[in-house]
Scaffold this motif. Structure first.
Motif, PDB file in Angstrom:
ATOM      1  N   UNK A  63       0.701  -1.119   0.091  1.00 15.33           N
ATOM      2  CA  UNK A  63      -0.002  -0.145  -0.054  1.00 15.33           C
ATOM      3  C   UNK A  63       0.852   1.386  -0.103  1.00 15.33           C
ATOM      4  N   UNK A  64       2.085   1.080   0.695  1.00 19.00           N
ATOM      5  CA  UNK A  64       2.950   2.330   0.694  1.00 19.00           C
ATOM      6  C   UNK A  64       3.271   2.814  -0.776  1.00 19.00           C
ATOM      7  N   UNK A  96       7.268  10.611   2.427  1.00 22.32           N
ATOM      8  CA  UNK A  96       7.617   9.418   1.361  1.00 22.32           C
ATOM      9  C   UNK A  96       7.588   8.407   2.079  1.00 22.32           C
ATOM     10  N   UNK A  97       7.737   8.361   3.475  1.00 23.50           N
ATOM     11  CA  UNK A  97       7.890   7.086   4.218  1.00 23.50           C
ATOM     12  C   UNK A  97       6.626   6.591   5.026  1.00 23.50           C
ATOM     13  N   UNK A 105      -2.979   4.928  -1.179  1.00 28.91           N
ATOM     14  CA  UNK A 105      -2.369   4.331   0.259  1.00 28.91           C
ATOM     15  C   UNK A 105      -3.574   3.390   0.768  1.00 28.91           C
ATOM     16  N   UNK A 106      -4.536   2.981   0.152  1.00 28.05           N
ATOM     17  CA  UNK A 106      -5.804   2.264   0.784  1.00 28.05           C
ATOM     18  C   UNK A 106      -5.887   1.063  -0.124  1.00 28.05           C
ATOM     19  N   UNK A 107      -6.430  -0.134   0.431  1.00 30.28           N
ATOM     20  CA  UNK A 107      -6.858  -1.162  -0.092  1.00 30.28           C
ATOM     21  C   UNK A 107      -8.066  -1.976   0.446  1.00 30.28           C
ATOM     22  N   UNK A 136      -5.152   1.086   5.431  1.00 29.32           N
ATOM     23  CA  UNK A 136      -4.364   2.592   4.715  1.00 29.32           C
ATOM     24  C   UNK A 136      -3.237   2.665   5.384  1.00 29.32           C
ATOM     25  N   UNK A 137      -2.150   3.217   4.541  1.00 30.11           N
ATOM     26  CA  UNK A 137      -1.081   3.584   5.433  1.00 30.11           C
ATOM     27  C   UNK A 137      -0.977   5.139   5.519  1.00 30.11           C
TER      28      UNK A 137
END
Length: 378
Positions: free
Chosen positions: A90-91, A136-137, A96-98, A130-131
């Motif tokens: 996801x990152x 960026x990290x 950023x969501x699945x 979600x992340x």
């Protein structure tokens, strides 16, 4: 319906942004944010956790609707049975969501995480993850779950969760800044003593030094000797590595007083009894944490290059030559970094990024200024 959904999302963003501006400790911010998310996306269980972006190990977790009794099973499944919505996957995604059901043709129960963990132990079936990224990290992650009798998560709900990423990231940054403001308090740890604990085959501490015990308390060790999540996670990672899996048995975790610690795990060599694991805990060096801090302060890649040169002791002319930019550009990048970190000089910048256990003592006012600077970016 679309207008109502937009209004709900705007309200939710304002609420989470307000919580972030308050500079709450992570656990308090996560709990309050979960209430807001539940208003927008109803669910039966949730996990919000800080994450070490290198190892992917959860370091400080708030949860509701499920407990931490099976964290070792979780990390084992996460690292050895990858599916389309692992946190690492996801990152790399723009949103950023699945939603798990959207990526597994055989249905949620075809995945080990649902079949072996969520369904039999917590009566949960639907999952959306979600992340939260900063600089960026990945710095945090969110998991929402629903029971089998409830409808699955929708594309609109995924979009709404994705739209909260920036305000959730602000909350992560500000909780870190708030903790840094009190990090100057004496730790009560005798750092001349080795910080070691030994875990038996069942994951219980069979031996621990007093220094390690003090560190565990700073990491949020529970009553009755319950081990904090980073310890259990890194020990499980060590066992997976021994079994041949390509995982890294170390993690950097921030204590609740703002200090970074490094945890490493390895099997006890020559142990004649059941398999035991040794975990060492020590203050993390700036080498291991500077990128994490710069991520949290949202320092850009170009600014980061200049900051790292400053930390290494280089002057403006030398930095300009090495990076092939003008001295004026070096100063512009530094001014931006100063503003984000909440300092006003190179000396203060270097100190904040390399003295995690003393910044509150030597630069107490800086911690306050840093929080105000971060607050203004909401």
């Amino acid at each position: 319906m679309a207008r109502r959904r937009r209004a709900t999302l705007e309200w939710s963003r304002r609420q989470v942004a307000g919580l972030a501006a308050d500079g709450l400790p992570w656990s308090d911010f996560a709990a309050a944010s979960r209430e807001v998310i539940n208003h927008m996306i109803p669910h039966d269980a949730a996990v919000l956790s800080l994450v070490d972006p290198v190892s992917g190990i959860l370091t400080d977790t708030f949860r509701t609707g499920l407990d931490d009794s099976l964290d070792e099973l979780f990390i084992r499944l996460e690292l050895t049975h990858p599916d389309p919505i692992t946190m690492t996957t996801l990152t790399g995604r723009r949103d950023g969501v699945g939603i798990l059901a959207d990526h597994v043709p055989g249905g949620p129960h075809s995945t080990p995480r649902v079949r072996e963990l969520l369904a039999p132990h917590f009566d949960l079936e639907h999952e959306m993850r979600s992340v939260v990224r900063s600089g960026g990290s990945m710095v945090a992650a969110c998991g929402l779950y629903r029971a089998p009798h409830r409808p699955g998560f929708t594309v609109d709900e995924a979009a709404s969760l994705s739209a909260l990423e920036d305000v959730l990231a602000a909350g992560v940054r500000r909780s870190a800044a708030a903790a840094a403001g009190v990090a100057g308090a004496r730790s009560g740890v005798d750092e001349a003593e080795a910080s070691v604990l030994v875990l038996d085959a069942d994951g219980r501490a069979s031996g621990i030094t007093t220094t390690a015990q003090a560190y565990l308390e700073q990491l949020g060790g529970g009553e009755g000797g319950a081990l904090p999540a980073p310890v259990r996670m890194v020990a499980e990672a060590s066992r997976l590595r021994q079994a041949g899996h390509a995982v890294s048995p170390f993690v950097r975790a921030r204590t609740r007083t703002g200090r970074w610690l490094m945890l490493r795990a390895a099997p006890l060599s020559g142990d004649p009894g059941p398999s035991r694991t040794v975990v060492t805990v020590e203050p993390a060096s700036a080498e291991h944490t500077i990128d994490l801090d710069l991520d949290l302060y949202d320092v850009t890649p170009r600014e980061r290059m200049v900051v790292r040169e400053v930390v290494a002791g280089a002057g403006t002319t030398a930095i300009a030559g090495r990076l092939a930019i003008s001295a004026y550009t070096v100063q512009d990048h530094l001014k931006s970094a100063f503003r984000k970190v909440g300092v006003s000089s190179r000396r203060e910048l270097v100190h904040v990024l390399t003295h995690h256990d003393a910044r509150g003592a030597a630069f107490g006012p800086i911690a306050t200024v840093r929080q105000e600077m971060l607050r203004s970016r909401t």
